[in-house]
Design a protein around this motif. Structure first.
Motif, mmCIF file in Angstrom:
data_model
loop_
_atom_site.group_PDB
_atom_site.id
_atom_site.type_symbol
_atom_site.label_atom_id
_atom_site.label_comp_id
_atom_site.label_asym_id
_atom_site.label_seq_id
_atom_site.Cartn_x
_atom_site.Cartn_y
_atom_site.Cartn_z
ATOM 1 N N ALA A 42 68.883 79.748 34.784
ATOM 2 C CA ALA A 42 69.061 79.581 36.225
ATOM 3 C C ALA A 42 70.094 78.503 36.515
ATOM 4 O O ALA A 42 70.938 78.637 37.419
ATOM 5 C CB ALA A 42 67.719 79.224 36.870
ATOM 6 N N ALA A 43 70.060 77.421 35.745
ATOM 7 C CA ALA A 43 71.035 76.344 35.937
ATOM 8 C C ALA A 43 72.446 76.816 35.612
ATOM 9 O O ALA A 43 73.412 76.485 36.320
ATOM 10 C CB ALA A 43 70.651 75.150 35.066
ATOM 11 N N SER A 70 67.066 68.615 32.220
ATOM 12 C CA SER A 70 67.995 69.754 32.259
ATOM 13 C C SER A 70 69.404 69.244 32.498
ATOM 14 O O SER A 70 69.604 68.259 33.221
ATOM 15 C CB SER A 70 67.587 70.738 33.361
ATOM 16 N N THR A 71 70.372 69.890 31.864
ATOM 17 C CA THR A 71 71.787 69.573 32.079
ATOM 18 C C THR A 71 72.566 70.878 32.150
ATOM 19 O O THR A 71 72.128 71.913 31.611
ATOM 20 C CB THR A 71 72.367 68.715 30.933
ATOM 21 N N ALA A 79 67.651 73.131 28.991
ATOM 22 C CA ALA A 79 66.442 72.714 29.704
ATOM 23 C C ALA A 79 65.326 72.473 28.689
ATOM 24 O O ALA A 79 65.280 73.122 27.631
ATOM 25 C CB ALA A 79 66.018 73.772 30.717
ATOM 26 N N VAL A 80 64.437 71.543 29.028
ATOM 27 C CA VAL A 80 63.325 71.176 28.147
ATOM 28 C C VAL A 80 62.006 71.320 28.896
ATOM 29 O O VAL A 80 61.875 70.818 30.026
ATOM 30 C CB VAL A 80 63.462 69.720 27.648
ATOM 31 N N VAL A 81 61.053 72.010 28.262
ATOM 32 C CA VAL A 81 59.678 72.081 28.766
ATOM 33 C C VAL A 81 58.775 71.512 27.678
ATOM 34 O O VAL A 81 58.865 71.923 26.517
ATOM 35 C CB VAL A 81 59.271 73.524 29.113
ATOM 36 N N VAL A 82 57.940 70.558 28.035
ATOM 37 C CA VAL A 82 57.048 69.906 27.070
ATOM 38 C C VAL A 82 55.759 70.705 26.957
ATOM 39 O O VAL A 82 55.111 71.011 27.963
ATOM 40 C CB VAL A 82 56.746 68.459 27.487
ATOM 41 N N LYS A 83 55.390 71.034 25.731
ATOM 42 C CA LYS A 83 54.189 71.836 25.518
ATOM 43 C C LYS A 83 52.925 71.044 25.781
ATOM 44 O O LYS A 83 52.732 69.952 25.249
ATOM 45 C CB LYS A 83 54.152 72.389 24.089
ATOM 46 N N ALA A 99 65.750 74.887 25.332
ATOM 47 C CA ALA A 99 66.567 76.108 25.374
ATOM 48 C C ALA A 99 67.971 75.756 25.828
ATOM 49 O O ALA A 99 68.156 75.083 26.848
ATOM 50 C CB ALA A 99 65.947 77.137 26.316
ATOM 51 N N THR A 100 68.951 76.220 25.064
ATOM 52 C CA THR A 100 70.358 76.079 25.449
ATOM 53 C C THR A 100 70.935 77.472 25.623
ATOM 54 O O THR A 100 70.780 78.331 24.736
ATOM 55 C CB THR A 100 71.151 75.317 24.373
ATOM 56 N N VAL A 101 71.566 77.725 26.754
ATOM 57 C CA VAL A 101 72.095 79.066 27.044
ATOM 58 C C VAL A 101 73.609 78.992 27.266
ATOM 59 O O VAL A 101 74.132 78.008 27.790
ATOM 60 C CB VAL A 101 71.401 79.693 28.272
ATOM 61 N N ARG A 102 74.272 80.061 26.834
ATOM 62 C CA ARG A 102 75.712 80.208 27.009
ATOM 63 C C ARG A 102 76.005 81.650 27.392
ATOM 64 O O ARG A 102 75.267 82.559 27.019
ATOM 65 C CB ARG A 102 76.470 79.877 25.713
ATOM 66 N N TRP A 103 77.106 81.870 28.105
ATOM 67 C CA TRP A 103 77.523 83.229 28.409
ATOM 68 C C TRP A 103 78.067 83.893 27.149
ATOM 69 O O TRP A 103 78.611 83.225 26.275
ATOM 70 C CB TRP A 103 78.605 83.247 29.490
#
Length: 383
Positions: A42-43, A70-71, A79-83, A99-103
Motif C-alpha cells: 500500500a505504501a 514503515s518506509t 513494513a514491519v509487523v511484530v508477532k 516485508a519489502t516490496v518492489r515493482w
C-alpha cells in the motif's frame, strides 16, 4: 483369552479443568507476514505510510494490525509487523515480520525469503527444494493481502519476507532436522495461534514423518519427549536423526501418517506412565486428559508371577513410576517391563491394522521402555 483394550484416540483437545481466565490467542508468522506485505504494498502504491492494516484470514475473518515501522521511496517500500503469539509459548513471539516490496515488469506476485527465513533443503515438506520455507496458506494470504491494494492482473510486485534474528530462533525448533536451513518457517493454516497449540505440535509430528518418508527411510522412532529422544538415539544409533520424532501426546496421529506413508517399522520409546496408557488403549496420553490404569499394572504383576500382596500394593501406587519402583524392589522390573511393552505394542499394531484396512501391510511395531532419565533401556518387546 486376553481382553483387548478399547482404542481411544481423543486427539482433539478437551477441557481438563476450568481456568479462571481464558488464554489469549495470537497470530501466526504467516498472518503477520501477510499484514506486513499489504502495508508495504500500500505504501509503494500510494506513497503513504500505513499506521494500521487490515487483512483477511482463511476462514473469512478480517483483522487489523498495527504497523510497527514503515518506509517508502520511488523504488521500494518496507513494513514491519511484530508477532504477538498470545499466551502460546512460541519461539517467534515478538519476531519482527518484515516485508519489502518492489515493482516488477510482469504482472503477478513473486515471493522471496530473505534474512531469517529458512530455505528448504529436503523433500517431503510440500515445497520446492531451494525455495523459502513459506507454507502454502501463508503464500496464499500474502498474495490475497497484496492483491487488495495492487491489481496483480495488471501490475507485478516482488515481495521479500525477512525475520531479523530468525536464524537464532530456528535453533529452538526442529527446522534443521526437517531440512529447513538458515531461519524459521513462515507457518499457519488458520492464521490464528491457539494457546499451547496442540494443533501445531500435531502438524509438526505429521510433517516430520512425511519428511523422513520422502528421504527413503522406512523406520520412525516415536519418542514421548526430549530426554526419551536422546536416549533412543543412543540405543538406535544406526538410524539417521531424521527418523526420530518427538511425538508428545500425538501417537495416534503419528501412526496414521506412518501407515499413509507405508513405513515398514515403528519404534515407540517411552517411560512407564505413557506405556501404561498406551497398553490400556489410550492414544492421547496427556496427563490431564487420561489416567494411568493401576489395575492394568496390577494385572501385569500377577501375569508375570508376582505375589498377590505386591499386586495389591501396585494397585494403590501413586503413579506408574511408583509402580515401576515397586517392581524393581521385588526384582520383577525387567519381566514386568517386557509385558508392559508387549501390551503397548499390541495396541499400537492393532491401531495400525485398523488404519490400513483389510489385506494391507502395516508397520512392524516395537516398543522400548526406558528409565526415568530417558537414557537406559529397561525392557522391550514387539507386537
Amino acid at each position: 483369552m486376553t481382553h483387548e483394550p478399547e482404542l481411544r484416540e481423543p486427539d482433539l483437545p478437551r477441557t481438563a479443568k476450568v481456568r479462571k481466565q481464558a488464554l489469549r490467542t495470537g497470530w501466526t508468522t504467516g498472518t503477520c507476514a501477510a499484514a506486513a506485505a499489504k502495508a508495504a504494498a500500500a505504501a509503494l502504491s500510494t506513497g503513504e505510510i500505513q499506521d494500521t492494516v487490515e487483512i483477511g484470514l482463511p476462514a473469512g475473518q478480517r483483522v487489523r494490525f498495527t504497523v510497527d515501522t514503515s518506509t517508502t521511496d520511488t523504488t521500494k517500500a518496507t513494513a514491519v509487523v511484530v508477532k504477538d503469539a498470545g499466551d502460546d509459548p512460541d519461539v517467534t513471539h515478538g519476531a519482527r515480520l518484515t516485508a519489502t516490496v518492489r515493482w516488477r515488469d510482469e504482472p503477478g506476485i513473486e515471493l522471496n525469503g530473505g534474512e531469517g527465513v529458512g530455505v528448504v533443503t529436503k523433500p517431503g515438506l510440500g515445497l520446492e527444494l531451494g525455495a523459502p520455507a513459506i507454507n502454502p496458506v501463508p503464500r496464499s494470504m500474502i498474495t490475497q493481502s497484496v492483491g487488495e491494494v495492487v491489481d496483480l492482473t495488471r501490475q507485478g510486485i516482488t515481495v521479500t519476507i525477512e525475520v531479523p534474528d530468525g536464524e537464532r530462533m530456528a535453533r529452538k525448533t526442529t527446522n534443521a532436522r526437517l531440512g529447513i536451513i538458515g531461519g524459521i518457517s513462515i507457518l499457519g493454516t488458520t492464521g490464528i495461534v491457539r494457546p499451547f497449540s496442540t494443533a501445531s505440535w500435531r502438524a509438526s509430528v505429521e510433517q516430520a514423518i512425511s519428511v523422513l518418508a520422502a528421504q527413503g527411510e522406512d523406520t520412525v522412532v516415536l519418542c514421548t519427549g526430549g530426554r526419551t529422544e536422546k536416549g533412543a538415539m543412543k540405543l538406535l544409533e544406526e538410524l539417521p536423526e531424521v527418523c526420530f520424532v518427538e511425538v508428545g501426546d500425538f501417537t495416534g496421529a503419528a501412526l496414521r501418517r506412518a501407515v499413509e506413508n507405508h513405513l515398514a517399522r515403528v519404534v515407540f520409546a517411552g517411560m512407564a506412565g505413557k506405556l501404561t496408557k498406551l497398553a490400556a488403549g489410550v492414544l492421547m496420553t496427556h496427563y490431564t486428559r487420561s489416567k494411568v490404569s493401576l489395575d492394568l499394572l496390577k494385572d501385569i504383576t500377577l501375569k508375570i508371577g508376582g505375589p498377590e500382596n505386591l499386586a495389591e500394593e501396585i494397585a494403590r501406587a501413586n503413579t506408574a513410576r511408583h509402580a515401576a519402583e515397586l517392581w524393581d524392589q521385588a526384582a520383577l522390573l525387567p519381566a514386568a517391563g517386557r509385558e508392559l511393552c508387549a501390551r503397548a505394542a499390541r495396541v499400537l499394531s492393532r491401531f495400525c491394522a485398523e488404519l490400513a484396512g483389510p489385506g494391507q501391510a502395516t508397520p512392524h511395531v516395537h516398543v522400548i521402555m526406558v528409565d526415568f532419565t530417558g537414557q537406559q533401556k529397561i525392557a522391550e518387546a514387539a507386537a
